[in-house]
Motif scaffolding. Structure first.
Motif, PDB file in Angstrom:
ATOM      1  N   ASP A 156       2.001 107.209  88.514  1.00  0.00           N
ATOM      2  CA  ASP A 156       2.275 105.731  88.163  1.00  0.00           C
ATOM      3  C   ASP A 156       2.322 104.995  89.386  1.00  0.00           C
ATOM      4  O   ASP A 156       1.792 103.922  89.414  1.00  0.00           O
ATOM      5  CB  ASP A 156       3.278 105.399  86.997  1.00  0.00           C
ATOM      6  N   LYS A 157       3.203 105.535  90.434  1.00  0.00           N
ATOM      7  CA  LYS A 157       3.486 104.526  91.515  1.00  0.00           C
ATOM      8  C   LYS A 157       2.416 104.538  92.527  1.00  0.00           C
ATOM      9  O   LYS A 157       1.911 103.657  93.125  1.00  0.00           O
ATOM     10  CB  LYS A 157       4.695 105.498  92.270  1.00  0.00           C
ATOM     11  N   VAL A 158       1.430 105.759  92.620  1.00  0.00           N
ATOM     12  CA  VAL A 158       0.505 105.590  93.384  1.00  0.00           C
ATOM     13  C   VAL A 158      -0.831 104.534  92.698  1.00  0.00           C
ATOM     14  O   VAL A 158      -1.372 103.854  93.592  1.00  0.00           O
ATOM     15  CB  VAL A 158      -0.223 107.153  93.690  1.00  0.00           C
ATOM     16  N   ALA A 159      -1.067 104.726  91.406  1.00  0.00           N
ATOM     17  CA  ALA A 159      -1.750 103.787  91.001  1.00  0.00           C
ATOM     18  C   ALA A 159      -1.236 102.344  91.239  1.00  0.00           C
ATOM     19  O   ALA A 159      -2.135 101.419  91.492  1.00  0.00           O
ATOM     20  CB  ALA A 159      -1.849 103.982  89.249  1.00  0.00           C
ATOM     21  N   ARG A 165       2.781 102.865 102.307  1.00  0.00           N
ATOM     22  CA  ARG A 165       3.251 102.838 101.030  1.00  0.00           C
ATOM     23  C   ARG A 165       3.534 104.418 100.625  1.00  0.00           C
ATOM     24  O   ARG A 165       4.387 104.957  99.791  1.00  0.00           O
ATOM     25  CB  ARG A 165       2.987 102.135  99.980  1.00  0.00           C
ATOM     26  N   LEU A 166       2.520 105.019 100.776  1.00  0.00           N
ATOM     27  CA  LEU A 166       2.255 106.619 100.358  1.00  0.00           C
ATOM     28  C   LEU A 166       3.438 107.559 101.165  1.00  0.00           C
ATOM     29  O   LEU A 166       3.821 108.302 100.775  1.00  0.00           O
ATOM     30  CB  LEU A 166       0.899 106.950 100.636  1.00  0.00           C
ATOM     31  N   VAL A 172      -4.679 118.159  94.300  1.00  0.00           N
ATOM     32  CA  VAL A 172      -3.795 118.369  93.025  1.00  0.00           C
ATOM     33  C   VAL A 172      -3.807 116.967  92.169  1.00  0.00           C
ATOM     34  O   VAL A 172      -3.240 117.225  91.234  1.00  0.00           O
ATOM     35  CB  VAL A 172      -2.334 118.879  93.430  1.00  0.00           C
ATOM     36  N   ALA A 173      -3.919 116.086  92.897  1.00  0.00           N
ATOM     37  CA  ALA A 173      -3.808 114.815  92.057  1.00  0.00           C
ATOM     38  C   ALA A 173      -4.836 113.668  92.611  1.00  0.00           C
ATOM     39  O   ALA A 173      -4.989 113.550  93.993  1.00  0.00           O
ATOM     40  CB  ALA A 173      -2.652 114.091  92.149  1.00  0.00           C
ATOM     41  N   SER A 174      -5.249 112.791  91.838  1.00  0.00           N
ATOM     42  CA  SER A 174      -6.395 111.844  92.445  1.00  0.00           C
ATOM     43  C   SER A 174      -6.206 110.655  91.624  1.00  0.00           C
ATOM     44  O   SER A 174      -5.905 110.708  90.517  1.00  0.00           O
ATOM     45  CB  SER A 174      -7.742 112.506  92.448  1.00  0.00           C
ATOM     46  N   TRP A 175      -6.848 109.476  92.498  1.00  0.00           N
ATOM     47  CA  TRP A 175      -6.640 108.088  91.927  1.00  0.00           C
ATOM     48  C   TRP A 175      -7.944 107.311  92.335  1.00  0.00           C
ATOM     49  O   TRP A 175      -8.243 107.485  93.408  1.00  0.00           O
ATOM     50  CB  TRP A 175      -5.480 107.291  92.363  1.00  0.00           C
ATOM     51  N   ILE A 176      -8.672 106.753  91.264  1.00  0.00           N
ATOM     52  CA  ILE A 176      -9.758 105.783  91.771  1.00  0.00           C
ATOM     53  C   ILE A 176      -9.769 104.548  90.843  1.00  0.00           C
ATOM     54  O   ILE A 176      -9.561 104.595  89.694  1.00  0.00           O
ATOM     55  CB  ILE A 176     -11.043 106.688  91.062  1.00  0.00           C
ATOM     56  N   ARG A 177      -9.671 103.381  91.696  1.00  0.00           N
ATOM     57  CA  ARG A 177      -9.689 102.219  91.008  1.00  0.00           C
ATOM     58  C   ARG A 177     -10.807 101.553  91.299  1.00  0.00           C
ATOM     59  O   ARG A 177     -11.399 101.421  92.212  1.00  0.00           O
ATOM     60  CB  ARG A 177      -8.549 101.514  91.989  1.00  0.00           C
ATOM     61  N   HIS A 178     -11.338 100.991  90.375  1.00  0.00           N
ATOM     62  CA  HIS A 178     -12.442 100.036  90.295  1.00  0.00           C
ATOM     63  C   HIS A 178     -11.763  98.510  90.243  1.00  0.00           C
ATOM     64  O   HIS A 178     -11.397  98.006  89.195  1.00  0.00           O
ATOM     65  CB  HIS A 178     -13.354 100.293  89.195  1.00  0.00           C
TER      66      HIS A 178
END
Length: 267
Positions: free
Chosen positions: A4-7, A53-54, A116-122
């Motif tokens: 949630d935080k990275v999103a 921030r990361l 191990v984790a990924s995020w893609i924002r459109h």
């Protein structure tokens, strides 16, 4: 909590410095960073914000596309460090510059050489795709499960990125695409193309150049949804620094992957 935080981080950075410049880039805000490759102030500013921030969230090296353009040695952290962040602040920069909505903001977390984790924002649709190794793939909190593509290649839709292939292999691969129902030029943004496969709009993609920030996020999303992402020899995809191994085939399911490889790479 981490997911949630990275999103939140990428959504806020996008809203702050990327989205206000969409279809509003001023003169001088687009630069050439290498022959044939462009970058915008949005790419650079977003990466700085996201990277800072990361690191506050998890203090490990950040391998950002724009930072690596300035210092290629930074990418070695993918092999030398136990963990590293990958950042693509604006995936599909050419689309972004042209005012096309097919662009994304992407982050991955790599541990011991594996995503191990990924995020893609459109940003245009405010849609966020996430994936966690062993825990599944998600779109805005809804589980993604990719159904098999079926058994008839004449009904499959895909894309072949042949630009970086050597001439003889390019001719062979392009000739073999006639076996499929539809082969397009793709959407010129991996952050758009991988979700297309995961959600059933496309069935396969063949890439040659595989920059880690482009492919780590989507490869994990797709495999966690039930698809397959592997090198052309069948070994699973793991992010490599630029200049590493080339060639990547991704598909809706393992059987489709095998059949696509057979069709595309048969002389």
């Amino acid at each position: 909590m981490l997911m949630d935080k990275v999103a939140e981080i990428i959504a806020e950075a996008s809203a702050e410095v990327v989205e206000p410049r969409f279809r509003a880039l001023a003169a001088g805000e687009v630069m050439e960073k290498a022959p044939g490759e462009v970058v915008t102030v949005a790419d650079r500013e977003a990466e700085v914000i996201i990277a800072r921030r990361l690191r506050e969230l998890l203090p490990v090296p950040v391998v950002g596309e724009e930072a690596v353009a300035a210092d290629p040695d930074l990418a070695k952290a993918l092999h030398t460090e136990p963990a590293a962040w990958l950042v693509d602040p604006v995936d599909g920069t050419a689309n972004f510059i042209a005012g096309r909505p097919e662009y994304a903001v992407m982050v991955s977390l790599v541990r011991d050489g594996r995503t191990v984790a990924s995020w893609i924002r459109h940003p245009v649709t405010s849609t966020t795709y996430t994936a966690e190794l062993g825990s599944g793939a998600w779109r805005d909190g809804h589980r993604l499960t990719r159904a098999p593509a079926g058994t008839d290649p004449a009904k499959w839709r895909g894309s072949v990125k042949s630009r970086f292939l050597d001439p003889s292999r390019r001719r062979m691969v392009e000739a073999n695409t006639t076996a499929f129902g539809e082969v397009t030029a793709g959407r010129h943004a991996a952050g758009i193309e991988y979700p297309d496969i995961a959600e059933g709009a496309m069935d396969f993609m063949l890439y040659w150049r595989t920059l880690p920030w482009d492919h780590a996020p989507g490869s994990l999303l797709l495999t966690e949804a039930g698809g397959r992402s592997a090198r052309l020899d069948g070994t699973p995809y793991h992010p490599e620094p630029p200049g590493g191994e080339d060639g990547l085939l991704v598909a809706a399911d393992p059987a489709t992957w095998e059949r696509c490889r057979e069709i595309l790479l048969t002389p």
